[in-house]
Design a protein around this motif. Structure first.
Motif, PDB file in Angstrom:
ATOM      1  N   UNK A 130      -5.601   5.255   3.414  1.00 22.15           N
ATOM      2  CA  UNK A 130      -4.457   6.264   2.952  1.00 22.15           C
ATOM      3  C   UNK A 130      -3.015   5.767   3.014  1.00 22.15           C
TER       4      UNK A 130
ATOM      5  N   UNK B 117      -4.835   7.582  -1.636  1.00 21.80           N
ATOM      6  CA  UNK B 117      -5.703   6.559  -1.277  1.00 21.80           C
ATOM      7  C   UNK B 117      -5.880   5.243  -1.965  1.00 21.80           C
TER       8      UNK B 117
ATOM      9  N   UNK C 259       1.948   9.471  -1.849  1.00 23.83           N
ATOM     10  CA  UNK C 259       0.883   9.181  -0.900  1.00 23.83           C
ATOM     11  C   UNK C 259      -0.477   9.291  -1.742  1.00 23.83           C
TER      12      UNK C 259
ATOM     13  N   UNK D 256      -6.308  12.354  11.767  1.00 25.22           N
ATOM     14  CA  UNK D 256      -5.282  12.804  10.804  1.00 25.22           C
ATOM     15  C   UNK D 256      -4.125  13.699  11.046  1.00 25.22           C
TER      16      UNK D 256
ATOM     17  N   UNK E   8     -14.466   8.360  12.252  1.00 24.98           N
ATOM     18  CA  UNK E   8     -16.017   7.947  12.597  1.00 24.98           C
ATOM     19  C   UNK E   8     -16.461   7.387  11.505  1.00 24.98           C
TER      20      UNK E   8
ATOM     21  N   UNK F  40      -0.433  13.314   9.607  1.00 21.65           N
ATOM     22  CA  UNK F  40       0.276  14.367   9.090  1.00 21.65           C
ATOM     23  C   UNK F  40       1.952  14.061   9.680  1.00 21.65           C
TER      24      UNK F  40
ATOM     25  N   UNK G 203     -14.337   4.902   6.395  1.00 26.55           N
ATOM     26  CA  UNK G 203     -14.423   5.662   7.729  1.00 26.55           C
ATOM     27  C   UNK G 203     -13.990   7.378   7.202  1.00 26.55           C
ATOM     28  N   UNK G 204     -14.609   8.095   8.133  1.00 30.22           N
ATOM     29  CA  UNK G 204     -13.816   9.439   8.002  1.00 30.22           C
ATOM     30  C   UNK G 204     -12.857   9.703   8.997  1.00 30.22           C
ATOM     31  N   UNK G 205     -11.675  10.055   8.391  1.00 28.21           N
ATOM     32  CA  UNK G 205     -10.505  10.325   9.496  1.00 28.21           C
ATOM     33  C   UNK G 205     -10.794  11.677   9.906  1.00 28.21           C
ATOM     34  N   UNK G 206     -11.017  11.763  11.144  1.00 24.36           N
ATOM     35  CA  UNK G 206     -11.411  12.932  12.017  1.00 24.36           C
ATOM     36  C   UNK G 206     -10.083  13.714  12.275  1.00 24.36           C
ATOM     37  N   UNK G 207     -10.160  15.021  12.697  1.00 26.19           N
ATOM     38  CA  UNK G 207      -8.875  15.867  12.687  1.00 26.19           C
ATOM     39  C   UNK G 207      -7.965  15.234  13.722  1.00 26.19           C
TER      40      UNK G 207
END
Lengths: 479, 479
Positions: free
Chosen positions: B158, B139, B137, B44, B29, B48, B37-41
């Motif tokens: 990231x 940001x 790893x 993300x 979002x 992972x 941005x926000x990396x949403x679930x």
């Protein structure tokens, strides 16, 4: 080379011992940026284990991982006044990009409530979306002006932060307790560090929280380490950030919120709690290497020893064990012993030519120094058993230490004596903030935690003001 | 509710389709911080999976994870002039902490060569420590002034960055190629995205590198996406940062260095490459949910269906499969179909009351829409088989797309036509930078990658200047 390698001080000289252990065992190093460290492979590998275990626990609980922006506009972070004033003295500000001055300065997150809740406000519409359980692993920046110390206090650190929204106050409170229990499990079951579960006094709670739960542990130098905190935020953020939902009653309600976090300071706790004069002792469950195989070589018989070591390493690494064969050339066995003892590997397996023939090896426990002859044919089970024993022994030892270093002073004078002799103390307190401040000035220590498990406080009077005591309180120095 | 849920545009309207898919399927979002941005679930969880697979690969190769400070003092970042001038236009600067102005401004890392190599210089002493393979790893911040786009171009993202030091030039070059191969495997074997492996032209290489290898993939909108780069740094950093070792010859030498990275832009690649008019299609190996169970409920017969769904979810999640039972109340089966199609879950399992009795279910492939009747008793094997088929189909489809969208123009005019009809082109080029710039002005696209697999270039002339061609070059627009 062995002079360089080992520690030059004993653990009783805590600050110097800690620094040497951290640096020489490759947990971390100082960087060209004041107050910021490099987490080296040996430290980072432990952090990865912690992440793995904690990730599993929270995912089972329905928590989902996200990643939120690191930069937070000043106007956004300012919305909750108490929170802002609690954190701004230590915020690092981005003011320029390239050659241009930014229109608004941006804070590097000291924690993420504000940016997250601005998003929650956008996302949350209905009670059907609750509970909302959002989590991230990230770096955090707090511009410490006090003396920094690797892992324990630094300007940048890694952490996890969980943020939840609930329909009712009761659910949120339950979640706050759930997180506390998870942190206690992480500390005790994984890291073998005994903790006191409790509540922070009002003066010490998170800026913006209704109350803060926490786990505290007494380190070997007599200072308490806060190992994780869980905050009941109530409506304190929901109101300014408008975290609202349309309820079952077809009306709008503010969400009940919690947040909870722990950080790479756990690594400092591991080193301080378990280490000895030879260096670190790692709790087996997070040790990057659980047993190191060291070949004992004699001229002409190297080959069969090395072959056996390799075979064993390969075979054991197919199980859940983490085994390393130290095949470095140009180092004596003795030098390798010291090296892995410094790093804290829980078990050492020594293999010489005769051992290969007899199918019996010597293993050495890092925690006790004990040497045990074991059979090759059930080596996996034997190692597993000893790793469990080591975990239990570390935990028992640490519990014993806390027990023998917890004073129960009757007077402020006795309290001061206890604090100055590397203890913390359990004292009756009246709960008044003024009295707390007064006692801080008198005693050097400060309020650590009000334990959840309270002995009867009836008829007790406050150690300082002599008014009626409201609770037992752990009091001591801290990191 | 279904209007809100679905996409309102088709994939051919690429920019709008991409934005809607990212937002509506919970990949990411927009945030209150411009360009971040926000990396949403949902996004993300894919990241992972990528981390898990890549971490395994690099650890097998002897690479160790570290964490370095995010802030880099200006004086340190300035040491390698070319690197500094390449990155400073997009550096975010921290100038204040709390209320105080800092003595020296600090850059938020746009990449970590400079801070890492300052440490390498401190750590590296002997050739015995080589190769040194350090990784993190973290940001990254690059203050983009161009239009940003979730995952594909943003101010914060990231990534992973690997940094190695070697004794010889040959070893370093081999490492550069090794990283390239790992990125190609990651893209093709894990994400089902076909890539071209190649070398960047000199104008396009990493600031400070001797040469840069990279993988590029053609997205469905005709733009190329750089999916990972691997840099041969030679001695370019070793000299200013003094990364030196005492060699076998008992003399001091500069280390030969490499660095390599890929980022969350891979998520953008996944969405763009495989998606269709209904939304995302996730490659099975990284799909957070590989098959979703949807109950088909009829009044009075809910119980046995729900029981079966739960039983199946539990049973299958004990295997390596990732299964989710969508038990949400108040939503129709059709609404759920759309929701999971939008999110791109590879398989749907439909279970109604008659299916429970007959022990036969319908599964639906997200990639083809095909419905298949399957038997309950070998469901695990069947799902595994179809997940493999879906991976292969996605990969084949994407390869076919690249094949049919790669032009081989003879003239600049034809090149321009190709670029404007959402293709990229393979062109003969003279290798001269001036000619490259000239062609960029004429054709809108730019140099993407010189493929490692070269057809014969003999007797070919440069598409632009008509001088002798030196290599075949992919040319096109890019993200």
């Amino acid at each position: 080379m062995s002079e360089e390698l080992g520690l030059t001080v004993k653990k009783e000289d805590a600050p110097e011992w800690y620094q040497q252990t951290v640096l020489k065992a490759d947990f971390a190093d100082y960087s060209p940026v004041k107050g910021c460290i490099v987490i080296k492979h040996w430290g980072y590998a432990i952090w990865e284990k912690i992440q793995e275990v904690f990730n599993d626990a929270i995912k089972k609980h329905g928590v989902q991982n996200y990643y939120f922006p690191m930069l937070i506009p000043e106007s956004l972070i300012k919305k909750e006044a108490e929170h802002f004033s609690g954190f701004t003295p230590e915020v690092a500000w981005v003011t320029h990009a390239g050659k241009n001055k930014l229109d608004e300065k941006l804070a590097i997150r000291p924690t993420s409530e504000t940016i997250m809740y601005a998003m929650f406000s956008k996302w949350l519409k209905s009670y059907r979306q609750l509970p909302m359980k959002v989590h991230q692993w990230c770096n955090i920046m707090r511009w410490e002006t006090k003396m920094t110390k690797p892992f324990l206090r630094g300007r940048e650190f890694l952490w996890q932060e969980g943020h939840t929204v609930h329909e009712t106050k009761e659910e949120a409170e339950k979640e706050t307790s759930w997180a506390l229990e998870e942190y206690a499990k992480l500390s005790e079951d994984l890291l073998a560090i005994p903790v006191v579960k409790g509540k922070k006094t009002d003066s010490d709670k998170f800026a913006g929280a209704e109350f803060t739960l926490g786990i505290e542990s007494l380190m070997s130098d007599g200072k308490a380490l806060q190992m994780g905190t869980s905050h009941m935020l109530g409506h304190n953020f929901a109101k300014p950030y408008e975290v609202k939902f349309f309820g079952r009653d077809e009306k709008w309600h503010f969400g009940w919120q919690t947040s909870w976090g722990t950080s790479t300071r756990l690594l400092g706790g591991v080193i301080l709690t378990h280490g000895d004069d030879k260096g670190a002792i790692l709790p087996p469950k997070v040790a990057p290497i659980q047993a190191v195989i060291i070949p004992i070589l004699f001229k002409g018989k190297e080959e069969k020893v090395i072959k056996k070591c390799k075979e064993l390493e390969k075979k054991l690494n197919k199980t859940k064990l983490r085994i390393h064969f130290d095949n470095r050339e140009g180092y004596t066995a003795g030098w390798k012993f010291n090296d892995w003892e410094l790093k804290g590997v829980p078990l050492r397996i020594e293999i010489g030519p005769r051992d290969v023939d007899n199918k019996k090896f010597i293993i050495v426990r890092r925690d006790t120094g004990e040497k045990i002859a074991i059979e090759e044919n059930n080596i996996q089970e034997t190692l597993e058993t000893f790793l469990k024993k080591i975990h239990n022994n570390l935990f028992t030892r640490a519990k014993e230490f806390v027990k023998t270093h917890t004073a129960k002073p009757k007077t402020v004078k006795d309290l001061k004596t206890a604090i100055n002799s590397k203890q913390w103390a359990l004292i009756p307190h009246c709960s008044r903030e003024e009295c707390e401040k007064e006692l801080e000035n008198k005693s050097e220590g400060g309020p650590r935690i009000i334990p959840l498990k309270q002995d009867s406080i009836k008829n007790q009077i406050c150690i300082n003001c002599k008014k009626e005591a409201k609770y037992w309180l752990y009091w001591g120095k801290s990191y």
